[in-house]
Write a protein that holds these residues in place. Sequence first.
Motif, PDB file in Angstrom:
ATOM      1  N   VAL A  25       0.829  -1.199   0.000  1.00  0.00           N
ATOM      2  CA  VAL A  25       0.000   0.000   0.000  1.00  0.00           C
ATOM      3  C   VAL A  25       0.864   1.250   0.000  1.00  0.00           C
ATOM      4  CG1 VAL A  25      -1.763   1.281   1.251  1.00  0.00           C
ATOM      5  CG2 VAL A  25      -1.862  -1.204   1.190  1.00  0.00           C
ATOM      6  N   LEU A  26       1.950   1.217   0.753  1.00  0.00           N
ATOM      7  CA  LEU A  26       2.772   2.409   0.931  1.00  0.00           C
ATOM      8  C   LEU A  26       3.695   2.689  -0.243  1.00  0.00           C
ATOM      9  CD1 LEU A  26       3.655   1.918   4.697  1.00  0.00           C
ATOM     10  CD2 LEU A  26       1.946   3.459   3.712  1.00  0.00           C
ATOM     11  N   ASP A  27       3.882   1.724  -1.129  1.00  0.00           N
ATOM     12  CA  ASP A  27       4.710   1.928  -2.317  1.00  0.00           C
ATOM     13  C   ASP A  27       3.852   2.605  -3.381  1.00  0.00           C
ATOM     14  OD1 ASP A  27       6.430   1.909  -4.440  1.00  0.00           O
ATOM     15  OD2 ASP A  27       6.655  -0.266  -4.555  1.00  0.00           O
ATOM     16  N   VAL A  28       3.763   3.932  -3.310  1.00  0.00           N
ATOM     17  CA  VAL A  28       2.803   4.672  -4.123  1.00  0.00           C
ATOM     18  C   VAL A  28       3.377   5.137  -5.455  1.00  0.00           C
ATOM     19  CG1 VAL A  28       1.497   5.397  -2.114  1.00  0.00           C
ATOM     20  CG2 VAL A  28       3.350   6.857  -2.974  1.00  0.00           C
ATOM     21  N   ILE A  29       4.612   4.774  -5.763  1.00  0.00           N
ATOM     22  CA  ILE A  29       5.175   5.093  -7.076  1.00  0.00           C
ATOM     23  C   ILE A  29       4.359   4.371  -8.149  1.00  0.00           C
ATOM     24  CG2 ILE A  29       7.212   4.827  -8.562  1.00  0.00           C
ATOM     25  CD1 ILE A  29       8.910   5.072  -6.034  1.00  0.00           C
ATOM     26  N   GLN A  30       4.174   5.009  -9.291  1.00  0.00           N
ATOM     27  CA  GLN A  30       3.394   4.415 -10.372  1.00  0.00           C
ATOM     28  C   GLN A  30       4.295   3.794 -11.427  1.00  0.00           C
ATOM     29  OE1 GLN A  30       0.735   7.503 -11.753  1.00  0.00           O
ATOM     30  NE2 GLN A  30      -0.626   7.262 -10.007  1.00  0.00           N
ATOM     31  N   VAL A  44      -0.732   3.612 -19.607  1.00  0.00           N
ATOM     32  CA  VAL A  44      -1.427   3.905 -18.355  1.00  0.00           C
ATOM     33  C   VAL A  44      -0.481   3.570 -17.205  1.00  0.00           C
ATOM     34  CG1 VAL A  44      -3.640   3.327 -19.427  1.00  0.00           C
ATOM     35  CG2 VAL A  44      -2.482   1.619 -18.011  1.00  0.00           C
ATOM     36  N   LYS A  45      -0.733   4.187 -16.065  1.00  0.00           N
ATOM     37  CA  LYS A  45       0.108   3.954 -14.888  1.00  0.00           C
ATOM     38  C   LYS A  45      -0.728   3.392 -13.746  1.00  0.00           C
ATOM     39  CE  LYS A  45       3.811   5.790 -16.777  1.00  0.00           C
ATOM     40  NZ  LYS A  45       4.989   4.963 -17.139  1.00  0.00           N
ATOM     41  N   VAL A  46      -0.134   2.432 -13.022  1.00  0.00           N
ATOM     42  CA  VAL A  46      -0.798   1.836 -11.876  1.00  0.00           C
ATOM     43  C   VAL A  46       0.146   1.842 -10.675  1.00  0.00           C
ATOM     44  CG1 VAL A  46      -2.291   0.372 -13.291  1.00  0.00           C
ATOM     45  CG2 VAL A  46      -0.082  -0.512 -12.514  1.00  0.00           C
ATOM     46  N   HIS A  47      -0.394   1.553  -9.540  1.00  0.00           N
ATOM     47  CA  HIS A  47       0.337   1.481  -8.273  1.00  0.00           C
ATOM     48  C   HIS A  47       1.406   0.391  -8.363  1.00  0.00           C
ATOM     49  CE1 HIS A  47       0.936   0.550  -4.008  1.00  0.00           C
ATOM     50  NE2 HIS A  47       0.257   1.637  -3.679  1.00  0.00           N
ATOM     51  N   ARG A  48       2.668   0.769  -8.172  1.00  0.00           N
ATOM     52  CA  ARG A  48       3.764  -0.180  -8.381  1.00  0.00           C
ATOM     53  C   ARG A  48       3.708  -1.365  -7.419  1.00  0.00           C
ATOM     54  NH1 ARG A  48       9.958   1.748  -7.887  1.00  0.00           N
ATOM     55  NH2 ARG A  48       9.402   1.765  -5.668  1.00  0.00           N
TER      56      ARG A  48
END
Length: 248
Positions: A25-30, A44-48
């Motif tokens: 959850v805390l790894d919010v880089i996309q 498109v980008k998603v939560h890594r």
Amino acid sequence: MVVSSPSKKYIAVVFRGVDSFNGHVLDVIQTTFGPEDEPIISDVKVHRGFNQALFVRGDEPGEDSLFDRVLRAIKDFVSEHPDYKVVSTGHSTGAALSVLMGAGLAELNVADNVTVNSFAAPLSGDQAFKDYVDSMDNLGVWNHILMNDIVPRFPRESWSYRHPGHTIWFKKHHAKAYYLHYGDEKQGYVGIPKEFEEGPFSFDMHLFHNYVEYIQEYSLKDPGEFYVESFIQVLEHNKKAYPSILSS
């Protein structure tokens, strides 16, 4: 876990979640959606953190990712039962994975229709990912959010995250459905109200047993008040919210 129901004619992939924030959850880089070396779609980008949990392959040569294993199981089953519905579901981080899994299954045309029923899902991607998911004719995403649960408000929208799909907000005195979460003025649908983003928020409300209790004690016993048959719609003559018949 992959389960099926002969009586209901569906096969479902169920992702277990957690009852607290964790590393994913805390790894919010996309990042791009799908395997790093072969994205499912690259614009498109998603939560890594969630993307890695689903698509990263093991250290051993030829070791499949979680997505690969589920995809194979769904394909094999659907080939023998083409009339079954395909459902992806989960709670918390599992709900986020269910959204990514559902999008992947729909993109690969594993079934005519894929339904995602997520519960307490964190936001999983950017505006482009939301537009991509919402535009897919063979995919329907339904986000179920209990009252002031903090996790569905994270990562923050100010960090370029958006909720894909429709939202069903379980509130204290009723449940309401919001078309594509943010509404659609051209079609007359109301978006989630501003109070949704106003605290205080609760970690306790995020616990899985609270969702189960709400559904068992409220939604199943009084679906007219505590579940939904319609989106909230704005009538132009008075700007008040009224129900409209949900399309399938």
